[in-house]
Scaffold this motif. Structure first.
Motif, PDB file in Angstrom:
ATOM      1  N   SER A   1       0.843  -1.196   0.000  1.00  7.41           N
ATOM      2  CA  SER A   1       0.000   0.000   0.000  1.00  7.41           C
ATOM      3  C   SER A   1       0.877   1.244   0.000  1.00  7.41           C
ATOM      4  CB  SER A   1      -0.935   0.008   1.215  1.00  7.41           C
ATOM      5  OG  SER A   1      -0.195   0.150   2.404  1.00  7.41           O
ATOM      6  N   GLY A   2       0.342   2.314  -0.579  1.00  5.51           N
ATOM      7  CA  GLY A   2       1.047   3.591  -0.580  1.00  5.51           C
ATOM      8  C   GLY A   2       1.722   3.931  -1.891  1.00  5.51           C
ATOM      9  N   MET A   3       1.756   3.004  -2.836  1.00  7.05           N
ATOM     10  CA  MET A   3       2.376   3.292  -4.133  1.00  7.05           C
ATOM     11  C   MET A   3       1.333   3.944  -5.037  1.00  7.05           C
ATOM     12  SD  MET A   3       4.573  -0.152  -4.958  1.00  7.05           S
ATOM     13  CE  MET A   3       3.091  -1.102  -5.255  1.00  7.05           C
ATOM     14  N   SER A   4       1.726   5.052  -5.699  1.00  7.18           N
ATOM     15  CA  SER A   4       0.730   5.742  -6.513  1.00  7.18           C
ATOM     16  C   SER A   4       1.257   6.303  -7.829  1.00  7.18           C
ATOM     17  CB  SER A   4       0.115   6.879  -5.702  1.00  7.18           C
ATOM     18  OG  SER A   4       1.127   7.802  -5.337  1.00  7.18           O
ATOM     19  N   CYS A   5       2.574   6.215  -8.076  1.00  7.40           N
ATOM     20  CA  CYS A   5       3.108   6.879  -9.271  1.00  7.40           C
ATOM     21  C   CYS A   5       4.391   6.200  -9.743  1.00  7.40           C
ATOM     22  CB  CYS A   5       3.380   8.349  -8.968  1.00  7.40           C
ATOM     23  SG  CYS A   5       4.666   8.593  -7.715  1.00  7.40           S
TER      24      CYS A   5
ATOM     25  N   CYS B   1       7.198   5.919  -7.223  1.00  5.16           N
ATOM     26  CA  CYS B   1       7.035   4.784  -6.308  1.00  5.16           C
ATOM     27  C   CYS B   1       7.589   3.505  -6.934  1.00  5.16           C
ATOM     28  CB  CYS B   1       5.562   4.582  -5.961  1.00  5.16           C
ATOM     29  SG  CYS B   1       4.772   5.995  -5.161  1.00  5.16           S
TER      30      CYS B   1
ATOM     31  N   LEU C   1       0.855  -0.976 -10.251  1.00  4.14           N
ATOM     32  CA  LEU C   1       0.314   0.100  -9.412  1.00  4.14           C
ATOM     33  C   LEU C   1      -1.186  -0.064  -9.185  1.00  4.14           C
ATOM     34  CD1 LEU C   1       2.007   3.421 -10.578  1.00  4.14           C
ATOM     35  CD2 LEU C   1       2.262   2.264  -8.393  1.00  4.14           C
ATOM     36  N   ALA C   2      -1.921  -0.397 -10.235  1.00  2.00           N
ATOM     37  CA  ALA C   2      -3.375  -0.497 -10.121  1.00  2.00           C
ATOM     38  C   ALA C   2      -3.794  -1.544  -9.099  1.00  2.00           C
ATOM     39  CB  ALA C   2      -3.979  -0.813 -11.485  1.00  2.00           C
TER      40      ALA C   2
ATOM     41  N   GLY D   1      -1.657  -2.749  -6.763  1.00  2.39           N
ATOM     42  CA  GLY D   1      -0.857  -2.617  -5.551  1.00  2.39           C
ATOM     43  C   GLY D   1       0.017  -3.827  -5.289  1.00  2.39           C
TER      44      GLY D   1
ATOM     45  N   TYR E   1       6.804   2.309   2.252  1.00  2.00           N
ATOM     46  CA  TYR E   1       5.575   1.652   1.837  1.00  2.00           C
ATOM     47  C   TYR E   1       5.275   0.496   2.783  1.00  2.00           C
ATOM     48  CZ  TYR E   1       6.909   4.311  -2.215  1.00  2.00           C
ATOM     49  OH  TYR E   1       7.288   5.325  -3.024  1.00  2.00           O
TER      50      TYR E   1
END
Length: 65
Positions: free
Chosen positions: A7-11, A14, A35-36, A38, A60
């Protein structure tokens, strides 16, 4: 191949941070980040505890699947 829910990855940053951190410990590791979903997939010589620790060090959270 090992799979981790993270969790916490968004770009893209990351993705690069996680990939580079894992490959710093195992240069030959193959790292795929979705990413989508996770998810982080790792194929290499590191054990699960090492991978989880380095992901955590990057800021993360590895969550139970």
């Amino acid at each position: 191949m090992q799979q981790f829910k993270v969790s916490g990855m968004s770009c893209g940053h990351c993705v690069r941070a996680v990939t580079q951190a894992i490959q710093a410990l195992d240069q030959a590791a193959r790292v795929e980040v979705d990413l989508a979903a996770g998810l982080v997939h790792v194929e290499g010589s590191l054990d699960a505890a090492q991978i989880q620790a380095v992901i955590h060090e990057e800021g993360y959270e590895v969550v139970p699947a």
